[in-house]
Design a protein around this motif. Structure first.
Motif, PDB file in Angstrom:
ATOM      1  N   SER A   1       0.836  -1.198   0.000  1.00 45.88           N
ATOM      2  CA  SER A   1       0.000   0.000   0.000  1.00 45.88           C
ATOM      3  C   SER A   1       0.874   1.252   0.000  1.00 45.88           C
ATOM      4  N   GLN A   2       0.930   1.901  -1.146  1.00 50.48           N
ATOM      5  CA  GLN A   2       1.742   3.101  -1.297  1.00 50.48           C
ATOM      6  C   GLN A   2       0.958   4.106  -2.131  1.00 50.48           C
ATOM      7  N   LEU A   3       0.810   5.320  -1.615  1.00 51.80           N
ATOM      8  CA  LEU A   3       0.045   6.338  -2.315  1.00 51.80           C
ATOM      9  C   LEU A   3       0.894   7.222  -3.200  1.00 51.80           C
ATOM     10  N   LEU A   4       2.084   7.566  -2.732  1.00 54.37           N
ATOM     11  CA  LEU A   4       2.913   8.537  -3.421  1.00 54.37           C
ATOM     12  C   LEU A   4       4.366   8.230  -3.126  1.00 54.37           C
ATOM     13  N   SER A   5       5.229   8.526  -4.082  1.00 57.42           N
ATOM     14  CA  SER A   5       6.663   8.397  -3.838  1.00 57.42           C
ATOM     15  C   SER A   5       7.378   9.553  -4.517  1.00 57.42           C
ATOM     16  N   MET A   6       8.574   9.818  -4.027  1.00 56.24           N
ATOM     17  CA  MET A   6       9.460  10.815  -4.615  1.00 56.24           C
ATOM     18  C   MET A   6      10.797  10.137  -4.830  1.00 56.24           C
ATOM     19  N   VAL A   7      11.490  10.535  -5.899  1.00 51.64           N
ATOM     20  CA  VAL A   7      12.773   9.920  -6.203  1.00 51.64           C
ATOM     21  C   VAL A   7      13.760  11.008  -6.611  1.00 51.64           C
ATOM     22  N   CYS A   8      15.029  10.795  -6.241  1.00 53.98           N
ATOM     23  CA  CYS A   8      16.087  11.731  -6.632  1.00 53.98           C
ATOM     24  C   CYS A   8      17.425  11.004  -6.623  1.00 53.98           C
ATOM     25  N   GLU A   9      18.399  11.625  -7.292  1.00 54.43           N
ATOM     26  CA  GLU A   9      19.780  11.162  -7.216  1.00 54.43           C
ATOM     27  C   GLU A   9      20.494  11.997  -6.158  1.00 54.43           C
ATOM     28  N   GLU A  10      21.455  11.402  -5.489  1.00 56.18           N
ATOM     29  CA  GLU A  10      22.190  12.090  -4.428  1.00 56.18           C
ATOM     30  C   GLU A  10      22.828  13.375  -4.951  1.00 56.18           C
ATOM     31  N   GLY A  11      22.498  14.490  -4.312  1.00 61.48           N
ATOM     32  CA  GLY A  11      23.043  15.781  -4.686  1.00 61.48           C
ATOM     33  C   GLY A  11      22.569  16.307  -6.027  1.00 61.48           C
ATOM     34  N   GLY A  12      21.639  15.615  -6.674  1.00 64.82           N
ATOM     35  CA  GLY A  12      21.174  16.002  -8.004  1.00 64.82           C
ATOM     36  C   GLY A  12      20.266  17.211  -8.020  1.00 64.82           C
ATOM     37  N   GLN A  13      19.720  17.557  -6.866  1.00 65.48           N
ATOM     38  CA  GLN A  13      18.862  18.727  -6.685  1.00 65.48           C
ATOM     39  C   GLN A  13      17.612  18.693  -7.555  1.00 65.48           C
ATOM     40  N   ARG A  14      17.221  17.501  -8.026  1.00 67.56           N
ATOM     41  CA  ARG A  14      15.985  17.321  -8.792  1.00 67.56           C
ATOM     42  C   ARG A  14      15.178  16.212  -8.151  1.00 67.56           C
ATOM     43  N   ILE A  15      13.907  16.468  -7.918  1.00 66.52           N
ATOM     44  CA  ILE A  15      13.007  15.489  -7.331  1.00 66.52           C
ATOM     45  C   ILE A  15      11.857  15.259  -8.301  1.00 66.52           C
ATOM     46  N   PHE A  16      11.470  14.006  -8.462  1.00 67.33           N
ATOM     47  CA  PHE A  16      10.323  13.636  -9.280  1.00 67.33           C
ATOM     48  C   PHE A  16       9.271  13.025  -8.356  1.00 67.33           C
ATOM     49  N   VAL A  17       8.027  13.417  -8.525  1.00 68.26           N
ATOM     50  CA  VAL A  17       6.924  12.943  -7.686  1.00 68.26           C
ATOM     51  C   VAL A  17       6.099  11.949  -8.492  1.00 68.26           C
ATOM     52  N   ASN A  18       5.753  10.822  -7.861  1.00 69.95           N
ATOM     53  CA  ASN A  18       4.949   9.779  -8.495  1.00 69.95           C
ATOM     54  C   ASN A  18       3.679   9.553  -7.692  1.00 69.95           C
ATOM     55  N   VAL A  19       2.547   9.511  -8.375  1.00 69.68           N
ATOM     56  CA  VAL A  19       1.279   9.169  -7.746  1.00 69.68           C
ATOM     57  C   VAL A  19       0.910   7.788  -8.258  1.00 69.68           C
ATOM     58  N   ASN A  20       0.756   6.853  -7.353  1.00 66.94           N
ATOM     59  CA  ASN A  20       0.449   5.477  -7.715  1.00 66.94           C
ATOM     60  C   ASN A  20      -1.052   5.237  -7.692  1.00 66.94           C
ATOM     61  N   GLY A  21      -1.550   4.586  -8.727  1.00 72.58           N
ATOM     62  CA  GLY A  21      -2.959   4.228  -8.777  1.00 72.58           C
ATOM     63  C   GLY A  21      -3.880   5.361  -9.146  1.00 72.58           C
ATOM     64  N   GLY A  22      -3.350   6.423  -9.679  1.00 71.83           N
ATOM     65  CA  GLY A  22      -4.172   7.560 -10.081  1.00 71.83           C
ATOM     66  C   GLY A  22      -4.869   7.306 -11.402  1.00 71.83           C
ATOM     67  N   PRO A  23      -5.652   8.272 -11.854  1.00 74.82           N
ATOM     68  CA  PRO A  23      -6.338   8.141 -13.141  1.00 74.82           C
ATOM     69  C   PRO A  23      -5.340   7.986 -14.293  1.00 74.82           C
ATOM     70  N   LYS A  24      -5.735   7.234 -15.320  1.00 70.06           N
ATOM     71  CA  LYS A  24      -4.864   6.989 -16.469  1.00 70.06           C
ATOM     72  C   LYS A  24      -4.516   8.268 -17.217  1.00 70.06           C
ATOM     73  N   ASP A  25      -5.373   9.274 -17.133  1.00 73.50           N
ATOM     74  CA  ASP A  25      -5.163  10.493 -17.906  1.00 73.50           C
ATOM     75  C   ASP A  25      -4.687  11.671 -17.056  1.00 73.50           C
ATOM     76  N   LEU A  26      -4.172  11.424 -15.868  1.00 77.56           N
ATOM     77  CA  LEU A  26      -3.695  12.495 -14.998  1.00 77.56           C
ATOM     78  C   LEU A  26      -2.510  13.200 -15.655  1.00 77.56           C
ATOM     79  N   ARG A  27      -2.583  14.527 -15.782  1.00 72.85           N
ATOM     80  CA  ARG A  27      -1.536  15.296 -16.447  1.00 72.85           C
ATOM     81  C   ARG A  27      -0.874  16.323 -15.534  1.00 72.85           C
ATOM     82  N   SER A  28      -1.439  16.555 -14.345  1.00 74.21           N
ATOM     83  CA  SER A  28      -0.822  17.482 -13.396  1.00 74.21           C
ATOM     84  C   SER A  28      -1.352  17.188 -12.002  1.00 74.21           C
ATOM     85  N   ILE A  29      -0.562  17.603 -11.013  1.00 76.78           N
ATOM     86  CA  ILE A  29      -0.964  17.489  -9.617  1.00 76.78           C
ATOM     87  C   ILE A  29      -0.632  18.803  -8.926  1.00 76.78           C
ATOM     88  N   GLY A  30      -1.360  19.092  -7.861  1.00 76.56           N
ATOM     89  CA  GLY A  30      -1.051  20.233  -7.021  1.00 76.56           C
ATOM     90  C   GLY A  30      -0.445  19.732  -5.727  1.00 76.56           C
TER      91      GLY A  30
END
Length: 163
Positions: free
Chosen positions: A58-87
């Motif tokens: 059971s996981q709702l959301l995750s974030m991933v980054c590389e060490e010191g990369g200063q970039r984070i990507f957000v993932n929403v699991n199980g969301g609508p197939k056509d989701l194009r943005s999140i707040g």
């Protein structure tokens, strides 16, 4: 910017079957959900911060980054197939993130992956301080609140990503 192959593979490992729709997504640490951090010390050191129920899928959301990369990507699991943005909202800071959903037929689930957000963004600083993140999708608003231990995982994740 697209995720490298290694980071994309790491995200797929954590794709799960819980849907971010309806009342079930109004999760809190009192319902067993909390922030958890996993660091991969392979050839490329990266980390995943997940809002999940420990020792389950059971996981709702995750974030991933590389060490010191200063970039984070957000993932929403199980969301609508056509989701194009999140707040996202943490404290007084908020941000709208564009992205794309990918459907995985083998698990009958979609996963949304955002465009990158800087680890130095005011939203990320507010999230690290509070350990609480509000996520808005087409299915509504979802408050992801961490325990004291979960808030520590959020702070370690942000430090790891920022370098």
């Amino acid at each position: 910017m697209r995720l490298n192959i290694h980071m994309r593979h790491m995200m797929m490992i954590f794709v799960t079957g819980i849907s971010m729709t309806g009342a079930s997504a109004m999760a809190s640490h009192a319902q067993g959900f909390d922030w958890a951090l996993r660091v991969n010390e392979g050839r490329v050191s990266d980390a995943i911060l997940a809002y999940e129920v420990p020792e389950t899928d059971s996981q709702l959301l995750s974030m991933v980054c590389e060490e010191g990369g200063q970039r984070i990507f957000v993932n929403v699991n199980g969301g609508p197939k056509d989701l194009r943005s999140i707040g996202l909202k943490a404290g007084a800071a908020s941000k709208q993130l564009a992205g794309q959903s990918e459907y995985y037929a083998e698990i009958d689930e979609a996963q949304f992956t955002s465009t990158e957000i800087s680890s130095g963004d005011p939203l990320i600083a507010a999230f690290a301080q509070a350990g609480r993140l509000t996520v808005q999708t087409t299915s509504g608003e979802h408050v992801l609140d961490g325990s004291p231990q979960g808030r520590g995982a959020v702070q370690r994740f942000v430090r790891f990503c920022h370098g």
